[in-house]
Structure formats: structure tokens, C-alpha cells
Design an enzyme around this catalytic site. Structure first.
Site, mmCIF file in Angstrom:
data_model
loop_
_atom_site.group_PDB
_atom_site.id
_atom_site.type_symbol
_atom_site.label_atom_id
_atom_site.label_comp_id
_atom_site.label_asym_id
_atom_site.label_seq_id
_atom_site.Cartn_x
_atom_site.Cartn_y
_atom_site.Cartn_z
ATOM 1 N N GLY A 1 0.787 -1.147 -0.050
ATOM 2 C CA GLY A 1 -0.062 0.185 0.015
ATOM 3 C C GLY A 1 0.807 1.180 0.052
ATOM 4 O O GLY A 1 2.029 1.026 -0.696
ATOM 5 N N HIS B 1 -8.170 3.646 7.675
ATOM 6 C CA HIS B 1 -7.097 4.474 7.887
ATOM 7 C C HIS B 1 -7.605 5.844 7.747
ATOM 8 O O HIS B 1 -8.569 6.238 8.426
ATOM 9 C CB HIS B 1 -5.799 4.202 7.051
ATOM 10 C CG HIS B 1 -4.413 4.513 7.637
ATOM 11 N ND1 HIS B 1 -3.543 5.015 6.879
ATOM 12 C CD2 HIS B 1 -4.070 4.678 8.959
ATOM 13 C CE1 HIS B 1 -2.745 5.635 8.096
ATOM 14 N NE2 HIS B 1 -2.932 5.109 9.191
ATOM 15 N N ARG C 1 -32.778 0.351 18.371
ATOM 16 C CA ARG C 1 -31.498 0.973 19.067
ATOM 17 C C ARG C 1 -30.621 1.767 18.052
ATOM 18 O O ARG C 1 -30.983 1.523 16.842
ATOM 19 C CB ARG C 1 -30.468 0.007 19.704
ATOM 20 C CG ARG C 1 -30.933 -0.531 20.913
ATOM 21 C CD ARG C 1 -30.132 -1.643 21.383
ATOM 22 N NE ARG C 1 -30.105 -2.528 22.766
ATOM 23 C CZ ARG C 1 -29.671 -3.393 22.982
ATOM 24 N NH1 ARG C 1 -28.960 -4.181 21.907
ATOM 25 N NH2 ARG C 1 -29.944 -4.090 24.189
ATOM 26 N N ASP D 1 -7.860 -0.526 2.150
ATOM 27 C CA ASP D 1 -8.351 1.124 2.211
ATOM 28 C C ASP D 1 -8.598 1.781 0.763
ATOM 29 O O ASP D 1 -9.586 2.759 0.729
ATOM 30 C CB ASP D 1 -7.259 1.917 2.953
ATOM 31 C CG ASP D 1 -6.859 1.107 4.375
ATOM 32 O OD1 ASP D 1 -7.695 0.665 4.812
ATOM 33 O OD2 ASP D 1 -5.900 1.494 4.738
ATOM 34 N N GLU E 1 -12.889 4.652 10.942
ATOM 35 C CA GLU E 1 -12.251 4.497 12.050
ATOM 36 C C GLU E 1 -11.387 6.075 12.051
ATOM 37 O O GLU E 1 -10.934 6.296 13.107
ATOM 38 C CB GLU E 1 -11.297 3.217 11.813
ATOM 39 C CG GLU E 1 -10.145 3.390 10.902
ATOM 40 C CD GLU E 1 -9.200 2.299 11.001
ATOM 41 O OE1 GLU E 1 -9.030 1.732 11.818
ATOM 42 O OE2 GLU E 1 -8.331 2.290 9.938
ATOM 43 N N GLY F 1 2.612 3.106 2.330
ATOM 44 C CA GLY F 1 4.042 3.276 2.780
ATOM 45 C C GLY F 1 5.066 2.434 1.976
ATOM 46 O O GLY F 1 5.998 2.778 1.653
ATOM 47 N N THR F 2 4.614 1.302 1.472
ATOM 48 C CA THR F 2 5.212 0.277 0.805
ATOM 49 C C THR F 2 5.735 0.852 -0.657
ATOM 50 O O THR F 2 6.875 0.751 -1.106
ATOM 51 C CB THR F 2 4.266 -1.029 0.528
ATOM 52 O OG1 THR F 2 4.078 -1.467 1.653
ATOM 53 C CG2 THR F 2 5.307 -2.010 -0.128
HETATM 54 O O1 F6P Z 1 -4.158 -0.225 5.827
HETATM 55 C C1 F6P Z 1 -4.883 -1.108 6.027
HETATM 56 C C2 F6P Z 1 -5.428 -1.324 7.500
HETATM 57 O O2 F6P Z 1 -6.252 -2.627 7.881
HETATM 58 C C3 F6P Z 1 -6.279 0.154 7.820
HETATM 59 O O3 F6P Z 1 -7.511 0.123 7.237
HETATM 60 C C4 F6P Z 1 -5.988 0.239 9.304
HETATM 61 O O4 F6P Z 1 -6.087 1.549 9.740
HETATM 62 C C5 F6P Z 1 -4.727 -0.532 9.663
HETATM 63 O O5 F6P Z 1 -4.212 -1.295 8.750
HETATM 64 C C6 F6P Z 1 -4.579 -1.359 11.021
HETATM 65 O O6 F6P Z 1 -3.211 -1.701 11.004
HETATM 66 P P1 F6P Z 1 -2.736 -3.183 11.858
HETATM 67 O O7 F6P Z 1 -3.065 -4.098 11.186
HETATM 68 O O8 F6P Z 1 -1.307 -2.546 12.022
HETATM 69 O O9 F6P Z 1 -3.241 -2.562 13.345
#
Ligand code: F6P
Length: 357
Positions: free
Chosen positions: A111, A180, A171, A136, A231, A113-114
Site C-alpha cells: 500500500g 485508515h 436502538r 483502504d 475509524e 508506505g510500501t
Molecule cells: O491499511 C490497512 C489497515 O487495515 C487500515 O485500514 C488500518 O487502519 C490499519 O491497516 C491497521 O493496521 P494494523 O494491522 O497494523 O493494526
């Protein structure tokens, strides 16, 4: 003879194995002799010379297999130029291992960073080809990444399951979706699961608007409300903070994640009973969906074709329904976010979905 290195780096996702199988099958079907070096646990394997020699047989029967047969790890780009704890120059070590094995090309699946590290290796003179993986879907230069559709399926399943319970109990339910810093996964799973409110990082929310929407639904006779919350969702107030101020605020943050903060606020402001569900890493797990199997196989095959032609320095991506090669320098360091004025957002709003803004 072609000597190929393969590695999978960063968080895993579905269809990594399918993509590698695609590369190897394409090469195996050519007249070229091929040697495959599989580096273990991402860039770590390349740094420390930890690899396995692989044959076509290793790639047989893995089309449907989740995870990665090579293992993966996060090797942050931020510190890639720093020596390791024993003083080893990591970039130099990767180059030395590439040259020692006389590789023609390194195929990297990863992804954001890679891709930064892959581009650095390209700048350092290595032949590199990359494949875009991540649930993502936030990689620049490609409309789609593999893993994304499978994760959409899983997150949608979670929302579907919550739907029945939400209806039984009247509810408010929050399903927190990964992604991410971007909202692709939440937006798609939210729409597919019929969420009433979708909160994504690209569209900061106003909690009052969120509560208004729940109350409006109640007035109209709907006893439950489902929120799909990314998230990385962020309130309007927090979005105004500088990076430093936000970091400071997060030091004393008392919730496990943003969804719990939103749940607490809804409860306090309007007295609703709110429950939070976090499917978490299940979204990255299990067998790839058929779409991802086909998609990753196609990208893998095209990567194989580039290797055979000796064309390096590209990510194999997908644009306007075509598989394309995108120069790595264009991809590295950029994030593909949901545009708040994108047509999918407009259409979601036309369906009555609130973004809390
Ligand atoms: O990049 C993929 C991802 O699953 C994101 O959606 C998430 O924020 C992150 O990696 C979670 O990272 P880790 O597996 O290091 O907790």
C-alpha cells in the site's frame, strides 16, 4: 533467464496470493526460464537476506487463499534510512541483497508506505514493479486496489447482521469500519448495507447534525438508526485543530476509538441507547471475493508481462476499466481520498443518507 524477487509488505489483505500467482503463472507461460526468490515478512526479508526459493508449485492452489504465503510486516518509510539497532544501513542492505542474488526485478505488493520505499529503491537504481494492495483503496494512480472489494463484502455483512438486531431492539448502532485516513471502505459498505448515517474522514461531522438525523428518523417512525463510521472519522471541531493541537488532545482521549466517543455523545445529547460494533481485522481476512481474485490475477499477469518486456519502475494499476502502468514516482507519497463533492457522495445524499455535515 529472469531472476525475480517477490515481497508483500504492510498490512495484509485478501488476494495477495492471487496476485503473486498471476505474476508467476504469466512468467511460467512464457518461454523464459525463471527463478523466483520470495522474501519473507516484507522488506525485512530483503534487508536481512531472508528468502525462500520458490517454484510454480508453491503458487498452486493459492488463488483462493487469504493472507500471504510470504508473510508481511510493517517497515515504516519514516525510519527506512535510519540504521537498525546493529547499525546496519537498511537501504544499502536491500540493494546488496538485490545485487547478490543478481535479480532482474523486485516485485513489491503493498500500500502507501510500501510504495514510498519501492520508489526509493527505484531511485537507488533497482528494477522495481509494484502491485496495489490495500483494503483502504487509498493508493494514488489506481481506481481500485485489490483487497478492497473483499473488505467491502465483509464490512457490509457486519452491517447486514447489525440491521436485524437494530430493528428488533429499536436502538442506535454504530459499525466502525477500517480505512485508515480515508473513507472508501466505509462509504461503500455503508451504502451497500443501507446505513442511515455515514461518517468519513474527508467530510468532518457535526454531532448535532448526527443527532438531528436520528431524531428525524424517529419522528418518521423508524425505531432504529445505523451509522457506518470510518475509524478515521473526525468532527468539525477536531478538523480545525493543528496537527500539534490534535496530538495533544489525543493524549488524554478516553475512548478506544472515535465510534465510542460518538456513541457517548449521542447517548448524552439525546438519551438513545447506542451500541458499537468493530469488525476490525476480520475486514482483511479470509478468502478473496471473486472480483478480487480476477482483479489481482489480471494485475499480476500484467506485471509478469512488464517483467518479460524489461519495463521497470511502474505500479500496475487500474484506470477507467483498463489495466495501466503508472510511473512509481507519480504514486509514491500521495493519498487517494474521497472527494466530498464526488458523485457517489451526492448520490448517497440523494438517497437520504446523512454525512453529518
Ligand atoms: O491499511 C490497512 C489497515 O487495515 C487500515 O485500514 C488500518 O487502519 C490499519 O491497516 C491497521 O493496521 P494494523 O494491522 O497494523 O493494526
Amino acid at each position: 533467464m529472469k531472476r525475480i524477487g517477490l515481497l508483500t509488505s504492510g498490512g495484509d489483505c485478501q488476494a495477495l496470493n492471487a496476485a503473486m500467482r498471476g505474476v508467476v503463472k504469466c512468467l511460467a507461460n512464457s518461454k523464459e526460464d525463471v527463478e523466483i526468490y520470495g522474501f519473507l515478512e516484507g522488506y525485512k526479508g530483503l534487508i536481512y537476506g531472508n528468502f525462500r526459493m520458490l517454484t510454480g508449485r508453491d503458487f498452486s492452489g493459492i488463488l483462493t487463499k487469504g493472507g500471504t504465503i510470504l508473510g508481511s510486516s510493517r517497515t515504516p518509510f519514516k525510519t527506512i534510512k535510519d540504521p537498525d539497532e546493529n547499525g546496519l544501513d537498511k537501504v544499502d542492505a536491500m540493494k546488496q541483497n538485490f545485487y547478490k542474488l543478481r535479480l532482474d526485478c523486485l516485485v513489491v505488493l503493498g500500500g502507501n508506505g510500501t510504495h514510498k520505499t519501492a520508489n526509493l529503491l527505484r531511485e537507488e537504481g533497482l528494477n522495481v514493479i509494484t502491485l496495489p494492495k490495500t483494503i483502504d483503496n487509498d493508493l494514488w494512480g489506481t481506481d481500485m486496489t485489490f483487497g478492497f472489494q473483499s473488505a467491502v463484502d465483509i464490512a457490509t455483512d457486519a452491517i447486514d447482521c447489525i440491521h436485524t438486531t437494530a430493528a428488533s431492539h429499536g436502538r442506535v448502532f454504530i459499525v466502525e469500519v477500517m480505512g485508515h485516513k480515508v473513507g472508501w471502505l466505509t462509504l461503500n459498505a455503508g451504502m451497500a448495507g443501507g446505513a442511515d448515517i455515514i461518517l468519513i474522514p474527508e467530510i468532518p461531522y457535526d454531532i448535532k447534525k448526527v443527532v438531528n438525523k436520528i431524531e428525524e428518523r424517529n419522528r418518521n417512525g423508524s425505531s432504529f438508526t445505523i451509522l457506518a463510521v470510518a475509524e478515521g472519522a473526525i468532527s468539525k471541531e477536531d478538523a480545525k485543530l493543528s496537527k500539534k493541537e490534535y496530538k495533544e488532545k489525543m493524549k488524554n482521549y478516553k475512548y478506544p476509538s472515535v465510534s465510542y466517543e460518538i456513541a457517548d455523545q449521542i447517548q448524552k445529547m439525546a438519551g438513545y441507547e447506542v451500541r458499537v460494533t468493530v469488525p476490525g481485522h476480520t475486514q482483511r481476512g479470509g478468502s478473496p471475493c471473486p472480483y478480487d481474485r480476477v482483479f489481482a490475477s489480471r494485475l499480476g499477469a500484467e506485471a509478469g508481462e512488464l517483467i518479460l518486456k524489461g519495463e521497470y519502475g511502474f505500479m500496475v494499476g487500474y484506470k477507467n476499466r483498463e489495466v495501466v502502468k503508472v510511473p512509481l514516482e507519480e504514486v509514491a507519497g500521495k493519498l487517494k481520498m474521497v472527494a466530498p463533492d464526488a458523485s457517489i457522495v451526492k448520490e448517497a445524499k440523494m438517497l437520504g443518507i446523512s454525512f453529518g455535515n
